[in-house]
Design a protein around this motif. Structure first.
Motif, short mmCIF file in Angstrom:
data_model
loop_
_atom_site.label_atom_id
_atom_site.label_comp_id
_atom_site.label_asym_id
_atom_site.label_seq_id
_atom_site.Cartn_x
_atom_site.Cartn_y
_atom_site.Cartn_z
N PRO A 1 0.83 -1.21 0.00
CA PRO A 1 0.00 0.00 0.00
C PRO A 1 0.86 1.26 0.00
O PRO A 1 1.98 1.26 0.55
N LEU A 2 0.34 2.31 -0.57
CA LEU A 2 1.08 3.57 -0.65
C LEU A 2 1.53 4.03 0.73
O LEU A 2 2.66 4.50 0.90
N ASP A 3 0.66 3.91 1.74
CA ASP A 3 1.03 4.34 3.09
C ASP A 3 2.21 3.53 3.64
O ASP A 3 3.04 4.07 4.38
N THR A 4 2.27 2.25 3.31
CA THR A 4 3.40 1.42 3.76
C THR A 4 4.69 1.90 3.10
O THR A 4 5.74 1.97 3.75
N HIS A 5 4.61 2.23 1.81
CA HIS A 5 5.79 2.74 1.12
C HIS A 5 6.28 4.04 1.75
O HIS A 5 7.49 4.21 1.98
N LEU A 6 5.37 4.95 2.04
CA LEU A 6 5.76 6.21 2.67
C LEU A 6 6.35 5.98 4.06
O LEU A 6 7.33 6.63 4.45
#
Length: 253
Positions: A197-202
């Motif tokens: 997920p994008l939040d995990t990447h950030l």
């Protein structure tokens, strides 16, 4: 900002580190077993700078008898939450709290750079059995992927550090940079990927030491802009991260 303060910055984000940092591909430990000419099952392994236990977990899955060595308070608490049955001792690679000739393998996942190799190399050789090995590795940037290279350059600019060269060092230079000259060393570079997920990447990129030491206030605008950019590239909010594991396995000469 000292290297020691950067090394200990992970304690401010231990849970975030555990939740977002990538693991490693099976081929990595396959090669370590090949180098050792034996399976890891039953091998005595010390995972140094173990952090929250990402690499330790993989070693345990192979059946290794693992002890973790970790200097950080918060990282140790998170390690014990994730791996309650694995012993963890306080210490670092410059002065290993381990007996002479006691281990078949010593591993450093993302942590070798925090040691003084004039001390950590002799310490590893002291603790290793004569036929044992030292394995150090990093998940490194896949510079040939345009969006990853561009993000790397933005992060470097934000942190006030030079962007790394897209040209990887050759084997001899890699061995020298790692302080392993004079040992019997083999190198492998293993490409792999994960979808998160994008939040995990950030959360992953914001758990890096160069960003952590800047503090949340300094990073807020940068991360908001990264989110905007990533949404343009990944509108489904799933990011395909690509890595190249750089692995060096060394043994007594």
């Amino acid at each position: 900002m000292t290297a020691d303060s950067r090394a200990h910055s992970f304690n401010s984000a231990a849970a975030q580190y555990e939740a977002s940092r990538p693991s490693y591909p099976p081929a990595l430990l396959d090669f370590v077993e090949e180098f050792l000419s034996r399976p890891l099952a039953g091998a005595r392994v010390a995972d140094v700078g173990a952090g929250t236990g990402i690499a330790t977990s993989l070693l345990c899955e192979r059946g290794a008898d693992v002890v973790a060595v970790e200097p950080g308070d918060a990282m140790t608490v998170e390690f014990r939450r994730v791996l309650p049955d694995v012993p963890v001792v306080r210490g670092d690679g410059n002065a290993l709290p381990l007996a002479d000739s006691s281990h078949d393998l010593i591993t450093y996942a993302q942590s070798w750079q925090w040691t003084d190799t004039s001390r950590s190399v002799p310490e590893a050789l002291r603790v290793l059995r004569p036929d044992g090995a030292l394995a150090v590795w990093w998940n490194t940037t896949a510079f040939d992927v345009p969006w990853i290279r561009a993000q790397h350059e933005r992060i470097a600019h934000h942190c006030g550090v030079p962007a790394r060269s897209a040209v990887r060092p050759d084997d001899d230079e890699a061995v020298q940079l790692a302080g392993l000259s004079g040992l019997r060393v083999t190198r492998r570079q293993i490409r792999w990927q994960r979808r998160v997920p994008l939040d995990t990447h950030l959360a992953n990129i914001s758990s890096r030491s160069a960003i952590l030491v800047l503090g949340q206030a300094a990073n807020r605008a940068f991360l908001a802009e990264e989110r905007r950019r990533l949404l343009e590239a990944f509108p489904a909010e799933t990011v395909q991260e690509i890595y190249v594991v750089d692995l060096l396995v060394a043994a007594h000469p």
